[in-house]
Design a protein around this motif. Structure first.
Motif, PDB file in Angstrom:
ATOM      1  N   SER A 101       0.832  -1.201   0.000  1.00 41.35           N
ATOM      2  CA  SER A 101       0.000   0.000   0.000  1.00 41.35           C
ATOM      3  C   SER A 101       0.870   1.256   0.000  1.00 41.35           C
ATOM      4  CB  SER A 101      -0.929   0.008   1.217  1.00 41.35           C
ATOM      5  OG  SER A 101      -1.621   1.234   1.329  1.00 41.35           O
ATOM      6  N   ARG A 146       2.349   1.887  -3.442  1.00 39.41           N
ATOM      7  CA  ARG A 146       1.355   2.491  -4.341  1.00 39.41           C
ATOM      8  C   ARG A 146       1.158   3.957  -3.987  1.00 39.41           C
ATOM      9  NH1 ARG A 146      -1.396  -2.453  -3.150  1.00 39.41           N
ATOM     10  NH2 ARG A 146      -2.773  -1.322  -1.712  1.00 39.41           N
ATOM     11  N   GLY A 147       1.158   4.262  -2.686  1.00 32.80           N
ATOM     12  CA  GLY A 147       1.017   5.650  -2.257  1.00 32.80           C
ATOM     13  C   GLY A 147       2.187   6.503  -2.695  1.00 32.80           C
ATOM     14  N   GLN A 191      -7.062   4.730  -3.315  1.00 38.18           N
ATOM     15  CA  GLN A 191      -5.848   5.459  -3.673  1.00 38.18           C
ATOM     16  C   GLN A 191      -5.487   6.497  -2.606  1.00 38.18           C
ATOM     17  OE1 GLN A 191      -7.099   6.694  -7.679  1.00 38.18           O
ATOM     18  NE2 GLN A 191      -5.321   5.605  -8.503  1.00 38.18           N
ATOM     19  N   ASP A 235      -3.901   4.718   0.186  1.00 38.49           N
ATOM     20  CA  ASP A 235      -2.507   4.390  -0.118  1.00 38.49           C
ATOM     21  C   ASP A 235      -1.605   5.613   0.046  1.00 38.49           C
ATOM     22  OD1 ASP A 235      -3.172   1.771  -0.694  1.00 38.49           O
ATOM     23  OD2 ASP A 235      -3.350   2.107  -2.856  1.00 38.49           O
TER      24      ASP A 235
END
Length: 674
Positions: free
Chosen positions: A546, A549-550, A646, A649
């Motif tokens: 996560s 992705r962040g 999103q 993330d």
């Protein structure tokens, strides 16, 4: 050859000195005037460029000293041995109370906080706040025998009555770890008050209190409310939450021997009033609270302060064996206040709750229960009572233990722990930082609003040309040395201006710090305040799926629809690693009606997870709220195309950001930042 080299070096030094002394002298003076915002500061080049060298570097090591900084302590049942948590040395020190000599130095974890002894005196349990564990020490051999993992930021610790369980307060995670000592492992994690450190067990062993330090996140204008969590220590469950109004920073707690009263240290902030009220005793008040254990279980607050004299930053509180007196350390003024508990009991019986709430703001009322003030060494912290009638005081910034005769209420000879006799510049600066002597009537210290050299989570009504305008969220002081300018509006180009001219004009309402003290204070703030390790969200630098992705979202140049994001709409443009600031000003659409039309200095994001609330006025209680409630127009980065996952993330990545030294900037990050 050697002679030629020598003459060349000497000639270079002479030439360089002449250049500095004549053409450079005027420019140097201009530079000093600019950095200090005054025209008579005798600042030398070495004041900044020598004393502000990082302690980890060779010259920094040469200039600094390794101090012990005693923080908390415990006394053996026979009063012969003292066990002292030396926070800066990462040690548990064993001291002979009779000979006043240090017998052992036992290495423990990073940044130890508290120590508690087993009933038979054979074991000690030490909480290590920056290691997320408790160490079990065999006191006979002086060896650590076990290490037990806890939650994030372990601090206050307490043994159950039968010593089957060890309760550990996790400050950074705001919860309580229950450790089974037979299994030597955590068996339960329970939610606790916000940012807690204090813990106390009732005399009958049935009830456990954990006190919070940070107040609830509330809109500016609402009074502060800070929690105390009540646990059932027999079933290891949360029993109740007690709201303490108009108070915060409840560092420690104690019970009277009969179990009828629980006491805690506290501060009563007046952050809703303009800071000019410091001249009227209405900026900070300091005191203690009493929780009645019978009847309505009222929570009543009493002041330690008196007219024209304040007893700032109360820390520890202990009660005498006969229940007649309480002793409270005030680290901001180097004093112990002796509270007559029989007088407190009489007052509780005499007045109604409404009357007592009124008296909680009466500076003259403390004369009815304060029996005596006893001076201490620098920055008294933890207290411990022995069975032979002595009170021991951890004088943190003197590397000594104060000793007080509790019958005569007089100081005895202190115990020198053997720390360096030299007071380095940064050590002197730290002493200035925690001492309230620089404010009007000693009302508060720098530490009051920056506990743990961080921030207190409150929003203040700063005095200015228009009262009630431009309210500000306290900013952290951790690792700000490379992030000038300072303040949300960036008007202070240096710590010299921040804590010199501005500090005396706006906050202390008294004489400014002397130049030597200001130099030392600036040196301490710029070089000696560190971020704790981010063990909760990024213990070893390996990001979760996560967080990765962040990070991609944080650095992205296109939105979800393939459209290029303008450069000023990218997170990484304003917040490039390793300090996660581009040192520039920006308007992110968060000005309030009460704000002047200004741009904000871009803040750094190192350990941002620990600095709620967010935005300049603290209106965002979480990182999510920065965009879900206050970023609707995409002025604070382009986010409206993102899904909820999103955003999660992105927030997870922000929480993973660590101290600047551990964040290695990537080429594309630097390029985007430039």
């Amino acid at each position: 050859m050697n002679r030629k080299k020598l003459f060349f070096i000497l000639g270079f030094i002479v030439l360089f000195s002449l250049i500095i002394y004549f053409p450079g002298r005027q420019k140097a003076r201009q530079h000093v005037n600019y950095m200090t915002a005054v025209e008579d500061h005798p600042l030398k080049c070495t004041s900044c460029h020598l004393h502000m060298i990082d302690k980890d570097k060779p010259i920094g090591k040469w200039l600094s000293e390794d101090y012990y900084s005693p923080f908390n302590l415990a006394v053996s049942s026979n009063g012969q041995k003292l066990y002292v948590v030396a926070q800066d040395a990462n040690e548990l020190m064993v001291v002979d109370a009779n000979s006043k000599k240090v017998e052992k130095h036992i290495a423990v974890g990073e940044f130890p906080h508290s120590v508690v002894l087993s009933g038979n005196g054979r074991k000690a349990y030490v909480s290590n706040q920056w290691s997320d564990n408790v160490m079990v020490v065999d006191l006979t051999s002086g060896v650590v025998t076990d290490t037990i993992q806890t939650g994030n930021g372990p601090s206050g610790i307490m043994l159950s009555s039968d010593e089957k369980y060890l309760y550990v307060v996790n400050t950074f995670a705001s919860d309580l770890t229950v450790i089974d000592l037979e299994k030597k492992q955590e068996i339960r994690r329970l939610a606790a008050a916000n940012n807690p450190t204090g813990i106390v067990l009732s005399p009958n062993g049935s009830k456990l209190y954990v006190s919070g330090r940070r107040a609830h996140m509330v809109p500016f204008g609402d009074p502060t409310i800070t929690d105390i969590t009540e646990f059932d220590s027999e079933r290891n469950i949360v029993r109740n939450t007690l709201n303490v109004h108009d108070a915060y920073l409840m560092e420690n707690m104690a019970f009277t021997p009969d179990g009828k009263l629980a006491l805690m240290s506290l501060i009563r902030p007046k952050n809703l009033l303009p800071t000019v009220q410091v001249e009227r005793g209405w900026m900070m008040n300091h005191g203690f609270g009493v929780i009645e254990q019978t009847g309505k279980q009222r929570i009543i607050q009493f002041l330690l302060d008196e007219p024209n004299s304040y007893y700032s930053d109360p820390f520890d509180i202990v009660v005498s064996k006969d229940g007649k007196r309480a002793f409270i350390s005030s680290s901001g003024v180097n004093h112990i206040s002796v509270v007559n508990l029989d007088s407190i009991r009489s007052i509780l019986n005499k007045y109604s709750e409404e009357e007592l709430n009124y008296l909680a703001n009466d500076l003259s009322f403390s004369r009815h229960y304060i029996e005596k003030r006893i001076s201490t060494g620098a920055a008294p912290k933890g207290l411990a009572l022995s069975n032979d009638g002595r009170l021991y005081v951890a004088n943190q910034l003197d590397d000594e233990l104060g000793v007080i005769d509790v019958q005569k209420l007089e100081n005895l000879d202190p115990i020198d722990l053997g720390g360096p006799k030299k007071i380095s510049v940064t050590r002197r600066g730290r002493q200035v930082f925690v001492n309230a002597g620089g404010t009007f009537q000693h009302q508060y210290s720098c530490y009051t609003c920056h506990p743990d050299y961080h921030e207190d989570g409150l929003v203040y009504n700063m005095a200015g040309k228009d009262m009630g305008r431009n309210v500000t969220n306290t900013q952290s002081l951790r690792e700000i040395n490379h992030t000038a300018p300072f303040k949300w509006n960036g008007k202070n180009q240096s710590v010299y201006k921040q804590d010199g001219m501005r500090f005396s004009t706006v906050l202390t309402r008294t004489e400014a710090f002397s130049y030597p003290d200001l130099d030392a204070l600036a040196s301490f703030i710029m070089t000696d305040i560190k971020n704790p390790p981010n063990l909760m969200y990024n213990a070893n630098g390996e990001l979760t799926a996560s967080q990765k992705r962040g990070k991609e979202i944080f650095e992205r140049t296109e939105d979800n629809f393939g459209k290029e994001i303008p450069e000023n709409g990218r997170c990484v443009t304003c917040h490039p690693a390793p300090y996660f600031t581009n040192f520039k000003f920006a308007d992110v659409g968060t000005l309030a009606e009460t704000d002047d039309t200004i741009q904000f200095d871009t803040p750094h994001l190192n350990n941002i997870f620990a600095s709620a609330p967010y935005l300049h006025d603290g209106r965002a209680t979480t990182l999510e709220e920065i965009w879900t409630l206050y970023g609707g127009d995409d002025e604070h980065g382009v986010v409206n195309d993102m899904t909820k996952m999103q955003l999660n993330d992105l927030v997870n990545y922000l929480k993973s950001i660590r101290t600047a030294k551990l964040e290695t900037p990537e080429e594309k990050v630097l390029k985007a930042g430039m």
